[in-house]
Motif scaffolding. Structure first.
Motif, PDB file in Angstrom:
ATOM      1  N   TYR A  10       0.852  -1.191   0.000  1.00  0.00           N
ATOM      2  CA  TYR A  10       0.000   0.000   0.000  1.00  0.00           C
ATOM      3  C   TYR A  10       0.886   1.239   0.000  1.00  0.00           C
ATOM      4  N   LEU A  11       0.888   1.961  -1.119  1.00  0.00           N
ATOM      5  CA  LEU A  11       1.716   3.151  -1.301  1.00  0.00           C
ATOM      6  C   LEU A  11       0.813   4.378  -1.351  1.00  0.00           C
ATOM      7  N   ALA A  12       1.024   5.310  -0.421  1.00  0.00           N
ATOM      8  CA  ALA A  12       0.149   6.480  -0.364  1.00  0.00           C
ATOM      9  C   ALA A  12       0.855   7.636   0.331  1.00  0.00           C
ATOM     10  N   ASP A  13       0.229   8.802   0.214  1.00  0.00           N
ATOM     11  CA  ASP A  13       0.677   9.984   0.949  1.00  0.00           C
ATOM     12  C   ASP A  13       0.154   9.852   2.377  1.00  0.00           C
ATOM     13  N   MET A  14       1.034   9.621   3.317  1.00  0.00           N
ATOM     14  CA  MET A  14       0.635   9.401   4.713  1.00  0.00           C
ATOM     15  C   MET A  14       0.713  10.667   5.562  1.00  0.00           C
ATOM     16  N   VAL A  44       0.339  -3.860  -5.928  1.00  0.00           N
ATOM     17  CA  VAL A  44       0.522  -2.577  -5.237  1.00  0.00           C
ATOM     18  C   VAL A  44      -0.748  -1.762  -5.420  1.00  0.00           C
ATOM     19  N   THR A  45      -1.252  -1.212  -4.329  1.00  0.00           N
ATOM     20  CA  THR A  45      -2.473  -0.411  -4.390  1.00  0.00           C
ATOM     21  C   THR A  45      -2.260   0.922  -3.688  1.00  0.00           C
ATOM     22  N   GLY A  46      -3.323   1.709  -3.575  1.00  0.00           N
ATOM     23  CA  GLY A  46      -3.201   3.091  -3.095  1.00  0.00           C
ATOM     24  C   GLY A  46      -2.917   3.958  -4.303  1.00  0.00           C
ATOM     25  N   LEU A  47      -1.629   4.311  -4.520  1.00  0.00           N
ATOM     26  CA  LEU A  47      -1.202   5.044  -5.714  1.00  0.00           C
ATOM     27  C   LEU A  47      -2.011   6.333  -5.843  1.00  0.00           C
ATOM     28  N   VAL A  48      -1.590   7.345  -5.093  1.00  0.00           N
ATOM     29  CA  VAL A  48      -2.415   8.537  -4.888  1.00  0.00           C
ATOM     30  C   VAL A  48      -2.058   9.675  -5.835  1.00  0.00           C
ATOM     31  N   ALA A  49      -0.917  10.332  -5.647  1.00  0.00           N
ATOM     32  CA  ALA A  49      -0.538  11.413  -6.557  1.00  0.00           C
ATOM     33  C   ALA A  49      -0.324  10.842  -7.960  1.00  0.00           C
ATOM     34  N   SER A  50      -0.856  11.517  -8.963  1.00  0.00           N
ATOM     35  CA  SER A  50      -0.759  10.995 -10.332  1.00  0.00           C
ATOM     36  C   SER A  50       0.686  10.884 -10.795  1.00  0.00           C
ATOM     37  N   SER A  51       1.541  11.826 -10.385  1.00  0.00           N
ATOM     38  CA  SER A  51       2.953  11.770 -10.780  1.00  0.00           C
ATOM     39  C   SER A  51       3.630  10.528 -10.209  1.00  0.00           C
ATOM     40  N   VAL A  52       3.327  10.200  -8.949  1.00  0.00           N
ATOM     41  CA  VAL A  52       3.860   8.986  -8.326  1.00  0.00           C
ATOM     42  C   VAL A  52       3.309   7.750  -9.027  1.00  0.00           C
ATOM     43  N   THR A  53       2.021   7.782  -9.315  1.00  0.00           N
ATOM     44  CA  THR A  53       1.356   6.634  -9.939  1.00  0.00           C
ATOM     45  C   THR A  53       1.931   6.324 -11.312  1.00  0.00           C
ATOM     46  N   LEU A  54       2.138   7.348 -12.127  1.00  0.00           N
ATOM     47  CA  LEU A  54       2.669   7.121 -13.472  1.00  0.00           C
ATOM     48  C   LEU A  54       4.070   6.512 -13.421  1.00  0.00           C
TER      49      LEU A  54
END
Length: 404
Positions: A35-39, A101-111
């Motif tokens: 889980y990858l996200a802005d915490m 991998v899920t979460g993936l919040v900021a579009s720049s991080v996701t891409l």
């Protein structure tokens, strides 16, 4: 006779083996989820650490294991940095052999993350990021986009407001891939609906000082100010607009990506009357409400639409892993695509060939303090946007996996 008996027994055994998935088909005898996200930053409140609670609820509802294989999770703060996010995903792949991998919040991080996932044939379930490019220009065979996107959010809100006669717009956008995509989608919808854009400005991400940007929007003479940002940026922009008396003077604020947590931060007195598009709300049906109460009992707060999406996408993934009898990425992906989504998040929803999960969306209005019955009664659903209208038609897609 013994030979015939042995043949029959062997045949029965082969049928049994083929129909009963074995835990040996799961790598490491575990299903591993990251889980990858802005915490800690701008998206902490609407998604952040509580997203892990939503994921764990899905895991608990599956019993914590699948055919004897334990479900294991990892989590990390990407700090809204593509470099940090890429480093985390790379280490999860290389050192922990994550399956999804899920979460993936900021579009720049996701891409950045989905490129790594495709290179290593791992699955990504995008829930927080909004850019519609994720399943358009950047579609791929290793990720799905679950909750919303900029096409859907702008299509629902901007079209409705423009068609009400509010033709002149000013676009205030976060200066990174998400804000750029949302700005382009809003401008397209406004012009298609007979409106015009009088001015545009982009702000740093994140930022706390919106004074100069709001002065530009105020001076433009536009009837509508489109907030093409999210999280703390949107809250700060709305608070600044209130301080400047922008809505009192007759201009309309159109929030393109707003969460229930944002409305609580602003308060109904400030947020009342705002219209925007949501992917989910906990009062859409009794099942959604019951799940939301479970989430609140666990976390102390009602869930946002992304929390519900994290639960839904994780549950759908785990059910597919169980049905496929393997954690092989492409086998699971095919199983997810051929299985309709029916849960607390969506009904009669499905995953298209571009990786977009297609479901109903909702145009909502924020209630006034007098209309609200309790602290969780925030919205009135103005209109349900049917799934087939909500997202970009495949006929307009440039996704390499779509045969137009």
């Amino acid at each position: 006779m013994n030979l015939k008996k042995n043949i029959v027994l062997a045949a029965l055994a082969s049928i049994f083996v083929a129909s009963a998935p074995a835990s040996a088909n799961y790598s490491n005898n575990e299903i591993r989820i990251g889980y990858l996200a802005d915490m800690t930053g701008a998206y902490r409140d609407p998604i952040g650490p509580r997203g892990m609670d939503a994921i764990q609820m899905a895991i608990d509802d599956m019993g914590g294991e699948i055919n004897g294989a334990r479900i294991v999770t990892f989590s990390a703060d990407d700090r809204n940095s593509p470099d940090v996010g890429s480093s985390v995903v790379r280490s999860w792949i290389d050192e922990r052999n994550v399956d999804m991998v899920t979460g993936l919040v900021a579009s720049s991080v996701t891409l950045a993350a989905i490129r790594l996932l495709e290179e290593n044939d791992k699955l990504g379930l995008v829930n927080g990021a909004v850019s519609s490019a994720i399943t358009n220009q950047h579609c791929g065979p290793n990720h799905f986009h679950w909750v919303y996107d900029t096409w859907a959010m702008s299509n629902g809100t901007a079209r409705a407001i423009t068609q009400e006669g509010n033709k002149d717009w000013f676009l205030l956008s976060a200066d990174y891939s998400f804000g750029h995509a949302l700005e382009a989608d809003v401008e397209r919808v406004v012009k298609e609906s007979g409106g015009r854009v009088l001015g545009k400005v982009r702000h740093p991400f994140p930022t706390t000082d919106f004074a100069s940007f709001m002065l530009q929007a105020q001076a433009s003479g536009a009837k509508v100010i489109s907030l093409n940002n999210a999280g703390h940026d949107t809250i700060n922009a709305i608070q600044t607009a209130s301080e400047f008396g922008i809505t009192q003077s007759g201009q309309i604020l159109a929030g393109m990506v707003l969460f229930s947590s944002d409305i609580r931060s602003l308060g109904l007195e400030t947020a009342q009357g705002l219209q925007f598009t949501k992917a989910w709300y906990y009062d859409i049906n009794p099942e959604a409400r019951a799940w939301a109460e479970r989430f609140k009992e666990r976390t102390g707060q009602m869930p946002t639409m992304v929390h519900a999406g994290l639960y839904s996408s994780t549950l759908h993934y785990l059910q597919a892993v169980k049905a496929a009898g393997t954690d092989d990425t492409q086998a699971v992906r095919q199983q997810m695509m051929k299985t309709p989504v029916n849960d607390i998040f969506a009904q009669n929803a499905y995953i298209r060939e571009d990786g977009r999960m297609v479901h109903d969306m909702y145009l909502v209005r924020v209630k006034s303090p007098a209309e609200s019955r309790n602290a969780d009664d925030l919205f009135e659903i103005v209109r349900t946007i049917p799934a087939e209208e909500a997202f970009r038609p495949l006929s307009e897609s440039v996704c390499k996996m779509v045969n137009n």
